[in-house]
Design a protein around this motif. Structure first.
Motif, short mmCIF file in Angstrom:
data_model
loop_
_atom_site.label_atom_id
_atom_site.label_comp_id
_atom_site.label_asym_id
_atom_site.label_seq_id
_atom_site.Cartn_x
_atom_site.Cartn_y
_atom_site.Cartn_z
N GLU A 105 0.81 -1.22 0.00
CA GLU A 105 0.00 0.00 0.00
C GLU A 105 0.84 1.27 0.00
O GLU A 105 0.38 2.34 -0.39
N ASN A 126 -5.84 -0.26 3.89
CA ASN A 126 -6.45 0.57 2.84
C ASN A 126 -6.71 1.99 3.34
O ASN A 126 -7.66 2.65 2.92
N MET A 163 -8.44 -2.18 -2.21
CA MET A 163 -7.11 -2.62 -1.78
C MET A 163 -7.12 -4.00 -1.12
O MET A 163 -6.17 -4.78 -1.31
#
Length: 568
Positions: free
Chosen positions: A52, A232, A342
């Motif tokens: 991420e 996320n 995500m």
């Protein structure tokens, strides 16, 4: 004055942002976001951080680069050039050290922009850039061998040669299913562009491989099996953790300088390429400031170093993007993907990401440019090969340092070879047989009388080129040419456009040497910069303004007068 392009366009929005262009920018931004998605995730993993972080970088840095940047179409985010640097910093100092180094790099870039160094950075020698870019590509490729072939290696050495020794020692344990997924993904990326140029092949490969691995329960490592659950969200890092001791900050400074240098070079190169595509000009200094702020913000919000991404910027232009609005849309679309999709990224096979990174390595290798430079001058070849070898075998910090030092030394040598100090006494004597008079001198000389001592008791030298620190030896060699009969030396300096303090010091030493041997030094036809330096330094007043002449003939008149007085 530094002005972001976005705000300049808003000020003239009626002309710059018609409805049609807004629609084009939104579409281009969405397409670039789709392109950036797999690249950002893959680059983060290759850099040794969680997936991420790559998306966070593309979102935060991409938004700020478009909002504050000096280019209309620049797309900011993580790039392949940083993988090697980031990985090395993370392995040695951890993510905390990377954050501090990125903030330091950002501050350096802001300083460079504010000090108007944007135009200077663009003059880094091309062989140096090609050398370390090609070297990074080779190193990046080498980091993907394990995931591409599914080799069961727990610890991979950081050094290039050691890494390949481990690969070759474990190659018999290749996972054929993983290798097949990686190879098919690579073929999709390569061949898809022949089918459709709008949808990126990396996205197609990602979707096909992820669905296939999930549907057929293939025993292939995924992002989820390696990293677990993926965040996320975006949030500030622990600021207290950034308070490192001074010794640690000093250790991180070389890495920060490397990040700043590479980010500056890559972003400005990308902006130049974009200028050529859209027929506009960017502001180098504003771009540096924006890139610096983007890196600081990216680090504080959990991202990694960012710069202008040439491939994504080119894709933006090709899809109709013409204003920073496209880059802003690209960041917002990526933000939506991070927030909503995500968690599904954990299903992506590592083999497919390795295929994407291998294509990135190939595209940034610049092998055609590398091959072309091998037919260039010896000095360019030397800089290229030294920078490339050091990048591959050691690290980018050393490669950039040595590459720049070698390039500068070779440049100084080349410049010193181009600056000539020639004895033109005979040539001048033949070319200037005419009557010359000087109203301020008591004596009038015919052409024959004016040159009668030239090339015997009077030596006339012409300096052709700038006088700088690389020319000291030329003055020293000059002394050995003077015979005992020489009484006056004239320097004709009409072709000397600039002069530095080292050359001035060499002149002072030459003046001292001549004075000890009762040889008079005279100067003629000086340009503005040398006159200013000689005057401000006190040299002109020390030797006397009567030693400086507007014309060479006037200097010869004075020289003849000096010799005539010696004979009396």
């Amino acid at each position: 004055m530094l002005k972001p392009k976005f705000f300049a366009i808003l000020r003239h929005r009626d002309a710059e942002l018609p409805k049609k262009q807004i629609i084009k920018d939104v579409v281009a931004g969405a397409i670039v976001a789709i392109i950036a998605l797999p690249l950002s995730v893959a680059l983060a993993i290759a850099s040794g951080v969680s997936p991420e972080k790559g998306l966070v970088t593309a979102i935060v840095a991409g938004f700020i680069v478009s909002l504050l940047g000096g280019s209309r179409v620049q797309i900011g985010g993580p790039t392949g050039a940083f993988v090697v640097i980031i990985y090395g910093i993370v392995m040695r100092y951890g993510v905390q050290g990377l954050t501090v180094a990125t903030i330091m790099a950002g501050l350096i870039m802001v300083f460079l922009g504010l000090m108007r160094f944007g135009t200077v950075i663009k003059y880094v020698p091309y062989p140096t850039i090609t050398g370390f870019t090609s070297g990074i590509a080779v190193v990046l490729f080498s980091t993907q061998v394990k995931d591409f072939f599914g080799l069961p290696i727990k610890e991979i050495p950081t050094q290039f040669i050691d890494k390949w020794h481990v690969y070759l020692s474990n190659f018999q344990a290749i996972n054929y299913i993983t290798a097949a997924v990686a190879l098919i993904s690579l073929l999709i990326i390569i061949l898809w562009r022949k089918i459709n140029s709008t949808i990126p092949g990396s996205i197609v490969a990602l979707v096909v491989a992820t669905i296939s691995v999930k549907l057929f329960h293939l025993p292939v490592e995924t992002i989820g099996s390696r990293f677990g659950e993926i965040s996320n969200s975006i949030g500030f890092v622990d600021l207290h953790g950034l308070l490192l001791p001074l010794s640690a900050i000093q250790e991180l400074l070389p890495a920060a300088l490397t990040i700043a240098f590479l980010a500056s070079i890559e972003s400005l190169l990308s902006a130049v390429v974009a200028d050529g595509m859209i027929g506009k000009k960017h502001s180098s200094n504003m771009e540096l400031v924006a890139q610096g702020v983007a890196n600081i913000a990216s680090a504080l919000l959990g991202g990694i170093p960012a710069t202008g991404a040439i491939a994504r910027t080119a894709a933006n232009v090709k899809n109709g993007g013409r204003t920073p609005l496209a880059g802003i849309v690209h960041s917002l679309v990526l933000l939506l993907i991070l927030l909503l999709f995500m968690p599904f990224a954990k299903l992506i096979p590592m083999a497919t990401l390795s295929a994407i990174l291998i294509m990135i390595a190939y595209n940034m290798s610049e092998w055609r440019s590398f091959k072309g430079l091998l037919t260039s001058t010896k000095s360019d070849i030397t800089v290229l090969l030294v920078t490339f070898t050091l990048t591959v075998c050691f690290d980018l910090v050393i490669a950039i340092e040595f590459g720049m030092i070698i390039a500068m030394c070779l440049f100084v040598r080349r410049m010193s070879e181009n600056t000539l100090i020639s004895n033109i006494s005979s040539d001048y004597k033949e070319a200037h047989q005419y009557i010359a008079t000087d109203e301020d001198d008591e004596d009038d000389y015919s052409g024959e009388d004016l040159h009668k001592h030239l090339d015997s008791k009077i030596i006339l030298y012409e300096i052709n080129g700038p006088l700088f620190f690389g020319m000291t030896n030329s003055f020293n060699n000059l002394l050995t040419e003077l015979s005992n009969s020489v009484k006056v030396v004239i320097f004709r300096m009409k072709l000397v456009t600039s002069m530095d303090a080292t050359a001035l010091n060499a002149l002072k030493q030459l003046e001292k040497w001549c004075k000890e041997r009762k040889i008079v030094l005279l100067y003629s036809e000086l340009n503005a910069q040398p006159i200013k330096l000689l005057s401000n330094s006190g040299y002109m007043s020390a030797v006397g303004e009567k030693s400086f002449f507007e014309t060479t003939d006037n200097a010869l008149i004075s020289a003849n007068s000096i010799i005539d007085k010696l004979h009396k």
